[in-house]
Design an enzyme around this catalytic site. Structure first.
Site, mmCIF file in Angstrom:
data_model
loop_
_atom_site.group_PDB
_atom_site.id
_atom_site.type_symbol
_atom_site.label_atom_id
_atom_site.label_comp_id
_atom_site.label_asym_id
_atom_site.label_seq_id
_atom_site.Cartn_x
_atom_site.Cartn_y
_atom_site.Cartn_z
ATOM 1 N N ARG A 99 28.332 36.800 41.467
ATOM 2 C CA ARG A 99 28.647 36.844 42.914
ATOM 3 C C ARG A 99 27.627 37.742 43.581
ATOM 4 O O ARG A 99 27.296 38.814 43.061
ATOM 5 C CB ARG A 99 30.055 37.371 43.155
ATOM 6 C CG ARG A 99 30.293 37.657 44.636
ATOM 7 C CD ARG A 99 31.718 37.905 44.961
ATOM 8 N NE ARG A 99 32.512 36.699 44.831
ATOM 9 C CZ ARG A 99 33.774 36.603 45.249
ATOM 10 N NH1 ARG A 99 34.368 37.635 45.802
ATOM 11 N NH2 ARG A 99 34.444 35.485 45.104
ATOM 12 N N ARG A 118 40.229 38.080 42.555
ATOM 13 C CA ARG A 118 40.591 36.848 41.854
ATOM 14 C C ARG A 118 39.455 36.267 41.011
ATOM 15 O O ARG A 118 39.651 35.906 39.854
ATOM 16 C CB ARG A 118 41.012 35.748 42.852
ATOM 17 C CG ARG A 118 42.444 35.745 43.235
ATOM 18 C CD ARG A 118 42.571 35.300 44.670
ATOM 19 N NE ARG A 118 41.906 36.279 45.495
ATOM 20 C CZ ARG A 118 42.478 37.422 45.894
ATOM 21 N NH1 ARG A 118 43.708 37.659 45.603
ATOM 22 N NH2 ARG A 118 41.802 38.310 46.616
ATOM 23 N N THR A 119 38.281 36.126 41.620
ATOM 24 C CA THR A 119 37.228 35.385 40.922
ATOM 25 C C THR A 119 36.804 36.130 39.656
ATOM 26 O O THR A 119 36.735 35.545 38.568
ATOM 27 C CB THR A 119 36.026 35.169 41.863
ATOM 28 O OG1 THR A 119 36.525 34.636 43.087
ATOM 29 C CG2 THR A 119 35.036 34.200 41.261
ATOM 30 N N LYS A 124 18.938 50.692 41.816
ATOM 31 C CA LYS A 124 17.608 51.321 41.652
ATOM 32 C C LYS A 124 16.505 50.365 42.093
ATOM 33 O O LYS A 124 15.324 50.668 41.922
ATOM 34 C CB LYS A 124 17.388 51.670 40.175
ATOM 35 C CG LYS A 124 18.424 52.599 39.587
ATOM 36 C CD LYS A 124 18.164 52.757 38.085
ATOM 37 C CE LYS A 124 19.399 53.216 37.361
ATOM 38 N NZ LYS A 124 19.312 52.928 35.920
#
Ligand code: CP
Length: 305
Positions: free
Chosen positions: A101, A51-52, A80
């Protein structure tokens, strides 16, 4: 330049402005379809999301802008060993605004310190999820008509549920908020929230462990999933995961106008039979998420609309 890391980064006046703008965008989407033409949103998602991330991307596309980004740490140079600080320095020269996020609490805050573009926290660990809060507030405002004098029951994983922490922080600023915190003892809200937010602001609340005992008292029931990814111990997750399951039978105890919200994803905590109950508004809530993100992007980019 403003970043949104916590819901408290927005004053009540700014929140009200964003919610009103989001309502207008919902009603008149064409009016806003070119206002971010030439602007780019970077979605930097180090943790899974449906959703976000997609609602942020839909929001920017609805505004006539473009999107770029990655959807997992593995597909970025974080794999990395690149730091969040270095990543955001680079992304600042590729995009005009960024949604991040991250599984680590505080990572978007660190990013904001090195960024030359607005950073929006799209969820950091078990800490905060301010744009979900905006989504929740818009849902309540549209469907209840007001944000004050509401009795809200939060049910499920209140320890790790960042959407709960963010919404409590936002709702205590509205007069007459009253909370019922429904969880197993192990998943109660963190002590800092009780002491520094609820007790300090003298917000009435009670903690209970049986949903059926309190359902009839609530204006809003905010269900949450038990956050498997935040548990250190699989056995504890298995023991607690089905602590609460909302069924049609239990819904008979609730008021005819009680709303059921859930940030989603759902696992077992709401039986699918509840979806057809008109009080179950979680899919509508997910839809509203696009409009608050549109309003937030336009506001942070300081675009006159
Ligand atoms: N509500 C929410 O944050 O959903 P996603 O994890 O799918 O983004």
């Amino acid at each position: 330049m403003k970043h949104v890391i916590s819901p408290l980064d927005l004053s009540v006046e700014e929140l009200d402005h964003i919610l009103s703008l989001a309502e207008d965008m919902l009603q008149n989407p064409k009016k806003y379809s070119e206002c971010c033409h030439g602007k780019k949103l970077a979605t930097l998602f180090y943790e899974p999301s449906t959703r976000t991330r997609l609602s942020f991307e839909a929001a920017m596309l609805n505004l006539g802008g473009s999107v770029l980004g990655f959807s997992s740490a593995d597909s970025s140079s974080a794999a990395k060993g690149e730091s969040v600080a270095d990543t955001i320095r680079v992304v600042s020269s590729y995009a005009d605004i960024c949604a991040m996020r991250h599984p680590k609490e505080g990572a978007p805050l660190v990013a904001s310190m090195y960024s030359t573009i607005p950073v929006i926290n799209a969820g950091d660990g078990g800490h905060n999820h301010p744009t979900q809060t905006l989504t929740d507030l818009l849902t309540i405002k549209i469907l209840k008509g007001h944000l004050d004098h509401l009795k809200i029951g939060f049910c499920g994983d209140l320890k790790f549920g960042r959407t709960v922490h963010s919404l409590i922080n936002a709702m205590v600023r509205y007069e007459g908020s009253n909370f019922t915190l429904i969880s197993p003892v192990e998943l109660q809200i963190p002590t800092y929230l009780k002491e520094e937010v609820l007790d300090q602001k003298q917000i009435p609340y009670k903690e209970v462990s049986v949903l059926e005992d309190v359902l009839s008292e609530l204006d809003i029931l905010y269900m949450t999933r038990v956050q498997k990814e935040r548990f250190f111990n699989e056995e504890d997750y298995i023991r607690l995961k089905d602590s609460f399951i909302l069924t049609s039978k239990k819904m008979e105890l609730a008021r005819p106008d009680m709303l059921v919200l859930h940030p989603l994803p759902r696992v077992n905590e709401i039986a699918t039979e509840v979806d057809s109950d008109p009080r179950a508004v979680y899919f509508k809530q997910a839809q509203f998420g696009v409009y608050v993100r549109m309003a937030l992007i336009v506001t942070l980019l300081q675009i006159n609309v």
